[in-house]
Design a protein around this motif. Sequence first.
Motif, PDB file in Angstrom:
ATOM      1  N   PHE A 165      20.509 -10.399  27.000  1.00 48.77           N
ATOM      2  CA  PHE A 165      21.628 -10.302  27.946  1.00 48.77           C
ATOM      3  C   PHE A 165      21.164 -10.652  29.355  1.00 48.77           C
ATOM      4  O   PHE A 165      21.812 -11.457  30.052  1.00 48.77           O
ATOM      5  CB  PHE A 165      22.205  -8.884  27.920  1.00 48.77           C
ATOM      6  CG  PHE A 165      23.259  -8.643  28.964  1.00 48.77           C
ATOM      7  CD1 PHE A 165      24.561  -9.066  28.765  1.00 48.77           C
ATOM      8  CD2 PHE A 165      22.951  -8.007  30.160  1.00 48.77           C
ATOM      9  CE1 PHE A 165      25.537  -8.851  29.727  1.00 48.77           C
ATOM     10  CE2 PHE A 165      23.918  -7.793  31.137  1.00 48.77           C
ATOM     11  CZ  PHE A 165      25.215  -8.218  30.912  1.00 48.77           C
ATOM     12  N   TRP A 166      20.049 -10.076  29.804  1.00 49.48           N
ATOM     13  CA  TRP A 166      19.570 -10.355  31.153  1.00 49.48           C
ATOM     14  C   TRP A 166      19.061 -11.790  31.283  1.00 49.48           C
ATOM     15  O   TRP A 166      19.129 -12.375  32.364  1.00 49.48           O
ATOM     16  CB  TRP A 166      18.492  -9.356  31.551  1.00 49.48           C
ATOM     17  CG  TRP A 166      19.044  -7.990  31.794  1.00 49.48           C
ATOM     18  CD1 TRP A 166      18.804  -6.859  31.076  1.00 49.48           C
ATOM     19  CD2 TRP A 166      19.976  -7.623  32.827  1.00 49.48           C
ATOM     20  NE1 TRP A 166      19.518  -5.803  31.595  1.00 49.48           N
ATOM     21  CE2 TRP A 166      20.245  -6.244  32.662  1.00 49.48           C
ATOM     22  CE3 TRP A 166      20.599  -8.312  33.860  1.00 49.48           C
ATOM     23  CZ2 TRP A 166      21.116  -5.556  33.509  1.00 49.48           C
ATOM     24  CZ3 TRP A 166      21.473  -7.624  34.687  1.00 49.48           C
ATOM     25  CH2 TRP A 166      21.716  -6.273  34.524  1.00 49.48           C
ATOM     26  N   SER A 167      18.592 -12.376  30.188  1.00 46.31           N
ATOM     27  CA  SER A 167      18.206 -13.786  30.217  1.00 46.31           C
ATOM     28  C   SER A 167      19.432 -14.666  30.458  1.00 46.31           C
ATOM     29  O   SER A 167      19.370 -15.642  31.228  1.00 46.31           O
ATOM     30  CB  SER A 167      17.526 -14.172  28.898  1.00 46.31           C
ATOM     31  OG  SER A 167      17.184 -15.538  28.883  1.00 46.31           O
ATOM     32  N   GLY A 214      18.224  -7.131  22.484  1.00 47.76           N
ATOM     33  CA  GLY A 214      19.574  -7.427  22.945  1.00 47.76           C
ATOM     34  C   GLY A 214      19.700  -7.319  24.451  1.00 47.76           C
ATOM     35  O   GLY A 214      20.338  -8.158  25.098  1.00 47.76           O
ATOM     36  N   GLU A 215      19.080  -6.286  25.034  1.00 48.85           N
ATOM     37  CA  GLU A 215      19.082  -6.147  26.491  1.00 48.85           C
ATOM     38  C   GLU A 215      18.392  -7.332  27.160  1.00 48.85           C
ATOM     39  O   GLU A 215      18.899  -7.889  28.146  1.00 48.85           O
ATOM     40  CB  GLU A 215      18.370  -4.854  26.892  1.00 48.85           C
ATOM     41  CG  GLU A 215      19.130  -3.580  26.573  1.00 48.85           C
ATOM     42  CD  GLU A 215      18.339  -2.350  26.967  1.00 48.85           C
ATOM     43  OE1 GLU A 215      17.144  -2.493  27.317  1.00 48.85           O
ATOM     44  OE2 GLU A 215      18.903  -1.245  26.928  1.00 48.85           O
ATOM     45  N   ALA A 216      17.237  -7.710  26.631  1.00 46.65           N
ATOM     46  CA  ALA A 216      16.474  -8.815  27.221  1.00 46.65           C
ATOM     47  C   ALA A 216      17.251 -10.126  27.128  1.00 46.65           C
ATOM     48  O   ALA A 216      17.258 -10.930  28.069  1.00 46.65           O
ATOM     49  CB  ALA A 216      15.116  -8.941  26.529  1.00 46.65           C
ATOM     50  N   VAL A 238      17.734  -3.128  20.054  1.00 45.55           N
ATOM     51  CA  VAL A 238      18.464  -2.840  21.290  1.00 45.55           C
ATOM     52  C   VAL A 238      17.760  -3.458  22.489  1.00 45.55           C
ATOM     53  O   VAL A 238      18.393  -4.076  23.364  1.00 45.55           O
ATOM     54  CB  VAL A 238      18.626  -1.317  21.481  1.00 45.55           C
ATOM     55  CG1 VAL A 238      19.137  -0.999  22.887  1.00 45.55           C
ATOM     56  CG2 VAL A 238      19.582  -0.745  20.439  1.00 45.55           C
ATOM     57  N   VAL A 239      16.444  -3.327  22.543  1.00 47.63           N
ATOM     58  CA  VAL A 239      15.678  -3.873  23.663  1.00 47.63           C
ATOM     59  C   VAL A 239      15.734  -5.401  23.661  1.00 47.63           C
ATOM     60  O   VAL A 239      15.863  -6.035  24.717  1.00 47.63           O
ATOM     61  CB  VAL A 239      14.222  -3.366  23.616  1.00 47.63           C
ATOM     62  CG1 VAL A 239      13.353  -4.107  24.622  1.00 47.63           C
ATOM     63  CG2 VAL A 239      14.190  -1.866  23.905  1.00 47.63           C
ATOM     64  N   ILE A 286      14.106   3.810  22.417  1.00 46.33           N
ATOM     65  CA  ILE A 286      14.536   2.678  23.235  1.00 46.33           C
ATOM     66  C   ILE A 286      13.778   2.647  24.554  1.00 46.33           C
ATOM     67  O   ILE A 286      13.311   1.587  24.997  1.00 46.33           O
ATOM     68  CB  ILE A 286      16.054   2.749  23.490  1.00 46.33           C
ATOM     69  CG1 ILE A 286      16.820   2.531  22.184  1.00 46.33           C
ATOM     70  CG2 ILE A 286      16.487   1.722  24.529  1.00 46.33           C
ATOM     71  CD1 ILE A 286      18.312   2.778  22.299  1.00 46.33           C
ATOM     72  N   TRP A 313      26.159 -14.056  23.921  1.00 46.56           N
ATOM     73  CA  TRP A 313      25.253 -12.942  23.626  1.00 46.56           C
ATOM     74  C   TRP A 313      25.412 -12.485  22.181  1.00 46.56           C
ATOM     75  O   TRP A 313      24.420 -12.221  21.489  1.00 46.56           O
ATOM     76  CB  TRP A 313      25.532 -11.779  24.573  1.00 46.56           C
ATOM     77  CG  TRP A 313      24.669 -10.580  24.293  1.00 46.56           C
ATOM     78  CD1 TRP A 313      23.375 -10.385  24.665  1.00 46.56           C
ATOM     79  CD2 TRP A 313      25.054  -9.407  23.555  1.00 46.56           C
ATOM     80  NE1 TRP A 313      22.917  -9.169  24.215  1.00 46.56           N
ATOM     81  CE2 TRP A 313      23.934  -8.549  23.530  1.00 46.56           C
ATOM     82  CE3 TRP A 313      26.232  -9.015  22.939  1.00 46.56           C
ATOM     83  CZ2 TRP A 313      23.960  -7.306  22.895  1.00 46.56           C
ATOM     84  CZ3 TRP A 313      26.262  -7.778  22.293  1.00 46.56           C
ATOM     85  CH2 TRP A 313      25.137  -6.947  22.289  1.00 46.56           C
ATOM     86  N   ARG A 329      11.370  -0.356  25.681  1.00 45.34           N
ATOM     87  CA  ARG A 329      11.663  -1.070  26.929  1.00 45.34           C
ATOM     88  C   ARG A 329      10.442  -1.080  27.847  1.00 45.34           C
ATOM     89  O   ARG A 329      10.115  -2.089  28.474  1.00 45.34           O
ATOM     90  CB  ARG A 329      12.856  -0.424  27.617  1.00 45.34           C
ATOM     91  CG  ARG A 329      13.361  -1.196  28.836  1.00 45.34           C
ATOM     92  CD  ARG A 329      14.458  -0.430  29.529  1.00 45.34           C
ATOM     93  NE  ARG A 329      15.648  -0.303  28.709  1.00 45.34           N
ATOM     94  CZ  ARG A 329      16.207   0.857  28.379  1.00 45.34           C
ATOM     95  NH1 ARG A 329      15.669   1.997  28.787  1.00 45.34           N
ATOM     96  NH2 ARG A 329      17.302   0.883  27.648  1.00 45.34           N
TER      97      ARG A 329
END
Length: 275
Positions: free
Chosen positions: A119-121, A115-117, A112-113, A6, A164, A10
């Motif tokens: 979320f921050w979007s 999903g993180e991106a 996962v990455v 991860i 999300w 990232r």
Amino acid sequence: MLADAIAAERFRLLRDRSALFWGFCFAPLVGFILSVGGDLFMRHVIKKPMPGIGIGLIDQVIKALATGFSTFDALFLMIGAAAVLAGDYRWETWRLLAPRNTRQNLLLAKLVVVGEAMFWSLVLTAALSAAAGVIGAGINGKTLSLSMFGRGPFDILGVLAITWLEAMTLAALAACVGVLSRSTMGVVIACLGVRFVQTVLASSLRLMEEGQPSWKLLVLPVFDADLLRAALLDPAQLGQASNSAGAAFIALLAWTTVLTAGAVFLFRRQDLTKE
């Protein structure tokens, strides 16, 4: 091992500024520019302020998040997801990565990455929507309040989580398509096609049904997400349909889990000697 994968994925995404901007930052910025531009146009060209008594910041943020995975936003999010999930096929770098970790960890790290991106979007969408509300209130001379409908921060968090999760169902599909097609363009086209078909089917089936939604509607992630948002914000308006909120939530989780498992299953059996 998964944590290492991860962190590496990232780092690669943060270095890929083009995918980061066009995939996860462009759509929120366009929404912000159009909102402020519309206020300026109405004020200085039409010479009339936008209709409405005041602006509720929380209401504006919730509206932006509820539409944060529209077809326009999904297009750019899938461009970013395709760059992460299928980019190694394009650049033929899988054979360099595969010996460093297990295939399962490598693909899950990418999801996962992504999903993180995503979320921050969505967080960026919320922040820019609030900023546009403050600027719009100043341009049009309207009163500014936290909410015009008595909503609070927990409503924002709920809508953010639902949108999300809706986005993650398409990200999991993107992982499957990426493994099967080995093409970034294939990921974007297939996911947008599925999104469009879902939207049309959900609208058509809802017009033909009344009361409790049938299983045909509940298997559509687009409908499930809309139902959950409506159940959170205004359950009284839904009537009997609000009783299906639990089933809609389970359906979204099931789609994400099944598609993720399918992508991992296919990837573990894929020949990567030429990739």
